[in-house]
Design an enzyme around this catalytic site. Structure first.
Site, mmCIF file in Angstrom:
data_model
loop_
_atom_site.group_PDB
_atom_site.id
_atom_site.type_symbol
_atom_site.label_atom_id
_atom_site.label_comp_id
_atom_site.label_asym_id
_atom_site.label_seq_id
_atom_site.Cartn_x
_atom_site.Cartn_y
_atom_site.Cartn_z
ATOM 1 N N SER A 24 0.825 -1.213 0.000
ATOM 2 C CA SER A 24 0.000 0.000 0.000
ATOM 3 C C SER A 24 0.858 1.260 0.000
ATOM 4 O O SER A 24 0.612 2.192 -0.775
ATOM 5 C CB SER A 24 -0.916 0.012 1.226
ATOM 6 O OG SER A 24 -1.753 -1.117 1.232
ATOM 7 N N ARG A 99 -14.373 -5.556 -12.375
ATOM 8 C CA ARG A 99 -14.294 -4.774 -11.135
ATOM 9 C C ARG A 99 -14.643 -3.320 -11.464
ATOM 10 O O ARG A 99 -13.997 -2.694 -12.313
ATOM 11 C CB ARG A 99 -12.903 -4.879 -10.509
ATOM 12 C CG ARG A 99 -12.589 -6.276 -10.010
ATOM 13 C CD ARG A 99 -11.201 -6.383 -9.393
ATOM 14 N NE ARG A 99 -11.094 -5.663 -8.120
ATOM 15 C CZ ARG A 99 -9.995 -5.697 -7.348
ATOM 16 N NH1 ARG A 99 -8.942 -6.402 -7.728
ATOM 17 N NH2 ARG A 99 -9.959 -5.032 -6.215
ATOM 18 N N SER A 145 -14.628 2.606 -2.075
ATOM 19 C CA SER A 145 -13.281 2.095 -1.818
ATOM 20 C C SER A 145 -12.301 3.246 -1.611
ATOM 21 O O SER A 145 -12.299 4.223 -2.377
ATOM 22 C CB SER A 145 -12.820 1.230 -2.990
ATOM 23 O OG SER A 145 -11.425 0.967 -2.901
ATOM 24 N N GLN A 147 -9.363 3.305 -2.335
ATOM 25 C CA GLN A 147 -8.436 3.411 -3.466
ATOM 26 C C GLN A 147 -8.888 4.474 -4.469
ATOM 27 O O GLN A 147 -8.059 5.142 -5.084
ATOM 28 C CB GLN A 147 -8.274 2.055 -4.145
ATOM 29 C CG GLN A 147 -7.528 1.045 -3.291
ATOM 30 C CD GLN A 147 -7.416 -0.316 -3.957
ATOM 31 O OE1 GLN A 147 -7.788 -0.486 -5.113
ATOM 32 N NE2 GLN A 147 -6.917 -1.294 -3.228
ATOM 33 N N ASP A 292 -8.906 -6.037 4.796
ATOM 34 C CA ASP A 292 -8.011 -7.065 4.247
ATOM 35 C C ASP A 292 -7.616 -8.136 5.263
ATOM 36 O O ASP A 292 -7.074 -9.174 4.876
ATOM 37 C CB ASP A 292 -6.749 -6.424 3.667
ATOM 38 C CG ASP A 292 -6.988 -5.801 2.302
ATOM 39 O OD1 ASP A 292 -8.021 -6.116 1.685
ATOM 40 O OD2 ASP A 292 -6.149 -4.997 1.864
ATOM 41 N N ARG A 366 -4.808 -13.679 -0.683
ATOM 42 C CA ARG A 366 -5.152 -13.724 0.747
ATOM 43 C C ARG A 366 -5.880 -15.016 1.135
ATOM 44 O O ARG A 366 -5.812 -15.440 2.292
ATOM 45 C CB ARG A 366 -5.964 -12.489 1.144
ATOM 46 C CG ARG A 366 -5.218 -11.205 0.871
ATOM 47 C CD ARG A 366 -5.625 -10.068 1.775
ATOM 48 N NE ARG A 366 -5.006 -8.813 1.343
ATOM 49 C CZ ARG A 366 -3.756 -8.482 1.553
ATOM 50 N NH1 ARG A 366 -2.945 -9.307 2.203
ATOM 51 N NH2 ARG A 366 -3.278 -7.325 1.114
#
Length: 406
Positions: A24, A99, A145, A147, A292, A366
Site C-alpha cells: 500500500s 471490477r 473504496s 483506493q 483485508d 489472501r
C-alpha cells in the site's frame, strides 16, 4: 492445477522473519515519485502488484495490462489522466474487467479528464488521453473504496490550484485515506481534512527526500494467526513501527483477544502466544478500516473453535474475488458454518475440522495465506499456491522456515 500439500504442524512455531515493504505504501510512493523525481524510496515491496506498478510507470507501450492489480488500476487511471500528451489503454485480467471503476472515472471526468470505456460501461479497459486538469473541486461518495479516494489525492498536488475533495455521506475506509495524506505530508505537501472536505494545496516541486517503506501489516496477519493457533509460540517480524500508517496495524489489538501479545522493539515486533482468549470481544468486530485482515481473523477463530461476527466488509465483494462468498465456501468445506450478507460475516462455533481438504484460492493471494495456518490443526491442501506472489512472493519459503523443524 498445482496443489500444495501441507502436513499437520505438530509443535509450537518459533522464529524470525523479515517481511517486504508495504504494498500500500509502495504503490502510493511510486506514483508520487513520477511527479517528484528527487523522491527516493527504500524497502520497496517485492509484490507482483508493486512490480506491475513499476513496469506500467516505465512502459512506453500504447496498451498497459496490470493483470489482477486493483490498486494499480485505480492509481494509474488518475495518473495517466494528468500525464499530458499521453494516450494509453489501461486494461487487466478477466476479473479486473469486471471490477467497477465508474465512481473514479466519473470524478476524474468532472475534473476534466478524457477517459473512454472500450468494452463495458463502468469497467476497464479504459482509453485515457492525458491532459492538464483545470478544475480544482470534485464530489464523491464517502463510502466507496479508499483506493478511488487515494487515487484522486495522489494527483491533487500536481493540479494548478490543488484539489478540494468533498464527501457525500460518511467516509468509511479512513485509515488508508490517512496513509495517503500522511505520505503527502512527509513530502511537505500542505493538506487539511475538515468535516467532509479534504483540501490539498498545489506543490510543483519538493526538497530531496528518502522514505523507508514500513513492512506490510497485512502480511504480518498470517503470523498472528500462526501464533494464535500454536501454544507456546513466539515469532519476531521486521520492519515495523508502533506509530504505523497502515490500518491493518490494529492486528496487535485485535489479536490480544485471540491470545497473542505484541511487543514493539526498535523496528521489530515479537508475537507471543499467551493462551488468554477473550472471545466476547470478537462477537461484533468492525473492520471498516482494515477489511483485508477479515479472512485471517475468520480462519483463526475457526481454528480456535470460536464464533465471530465481522462487519464493515462491503468492499470485499469487489476484490480479487467475492471474498465473503469464498470464505463461506471454503470454511464450510472444512466443516464450519458461516452466514454472510453484503457487508457482514458470522462464523458459528465449530468443534471439528475436516482433514486434507483442498482450499480453492480464486486467484486471491489472501485466501491461500489466510488458510495456511490451519495446518496447525489438520493436514490440508492449497490450490494454486503461487497466487501469493501478488502481495508476498516469499510467503511459502518463510512459512516453511518457521514450521519445517516441527
Amino acid at each position: 492445477m498445482e496443489l500444495l500439500k501441507i502436513d499437520k504442524i505438530k509443535n509450537s512455531v518459533n522464529g524470525t522473519i523479515q517481511i517486504t515493504g508495504s504494498k500500500s505504501e509502495t504503490n502510493r510512493l511510486l506514483i508520487l515519485q513520477q511527479f517528484y523525481s528527487n523522491l527516493k524510496i527504500e524497502n520497496i515491496s517485492n509484490s507482483d502488484d508493486s512490480k506491475l506498478m513499476e513496469k506500467a510507470l516505465a512502459s512506453t507501450s500504447y496498451e498497459i495490462n496490470i493483470g489482477h492489480a486493483g490498486t494499480a488500476m485505480r492509481f494509474l487511471t488518475s495518473y495517466f489522466s494528468v500525464k499530458e500528451n499521453s494516450e494509453i489503454v489501461l486494461t487487466g485480467s478477466h476479473r479486473m474487467k469486471n471490477r467497477p471503476i465508474k465512481i473514479l472515472v466519473d470524478a476524474l471526468r468532472d475534473l476534466g479528464a478524457d477517459i473512454e470505456y472500450i468494452e463495458k460501461e463502468g469497467f476497464p479497459p479504459l482509453k485515457i488521453l492525458g491532459k492538464k486538469l483545470i478544475k480544482d473541486s470534485v464530489e464523491i461518495e464517502g463510502n466507496v473504496s479508499s483506493q478511488y479516494i487515494s487515487s484522486l489525492l495522489l494527483i491533487a498536488p500536481t493540479l494548478k490550484n490543488g484539489l478540494q475533495l468533498k464527501f457525500k455521506g460518511e467516509v468509511t475506509s479512513v485509515p488508508y485515506i490517512k496513509m495517503t495524506l500522511q505520505l503527502l505530508g512527509e513530502l511537505g505537501i500542505d493538506y487539511s481534512w475538515r468535516k467532509n472536505i479534504i483540501s490539498i494545496h498545489p506543490k510543483p516541486t519538493i526538497e530531496e527526500k528518502t522514505i523507508v517503506v514500513e513492512s506490510d501489516w497485512s502480511s504480518a496477519s498470517y503470523y498472528y494467526s500462526l501464533c494464535a493457533l500454536s501454544p507456546n509460540s513466539e515469532i519476531t517480524l521486521s520492519s515495523y513501527k508502533k506509530t504505523s500508517l497502515q490500518g491493518d496495524s490494529v492486528l496487535s489489538e485485535i489479536y490480544k483477544n485471540l491470545g497473542v501479545e505484541t511487543t514493539f522493539e526498535k523496528n521489530t515486533i515479537t508475537l507471543k502466544n499467551t493462551g488468554k482468549l477473550n472471545p466476547s470481544e470478537l462477537i461484533d468486530l468492525n473492520l471498516i478500516g482494515a477489511p483485508d485482515i477479515a479472512q485471517t481473523i475468520a480462519v483463526t477463530c475457526f481454528g480456535l473453535g470460536l464464533e465471530c461476527f465481522l462487519t464493515g466488509l462491503h468492499t470485499l465483494k469487489i476484490k480479487e474475488t467475492d471474498r465473503l462468498v469464498a470464505l463461506k465456501t471454503e470454511i464450510e468445506k472444512l466443516g464450519g458454518k458461516v452466514e454472510i450478507t453484503n457487508e457482514t460475516l458470522q462464523l458459528k462455533v465449530s468443534t471439528k475440522i475436516n482433514e486434507n481438504i483442498a482450499i480453492a484460492t480464486y486467484d486471491d493471494h489472501r485466501m491461500a495465506m489466510a488458510f495456511a495456518p490451519l495446518a496447525l490443526k489438520v493436514p490440508l491442501q492449497i490450490e494454486d499456491p503461487n497466487v501469493v506472489s501478488k502481495s508476498y512472493p516469499t510467503f511459502w519459503k518463510d512459512f516453511k522456515q518457521l514450521t519445517i523443524n516441527n
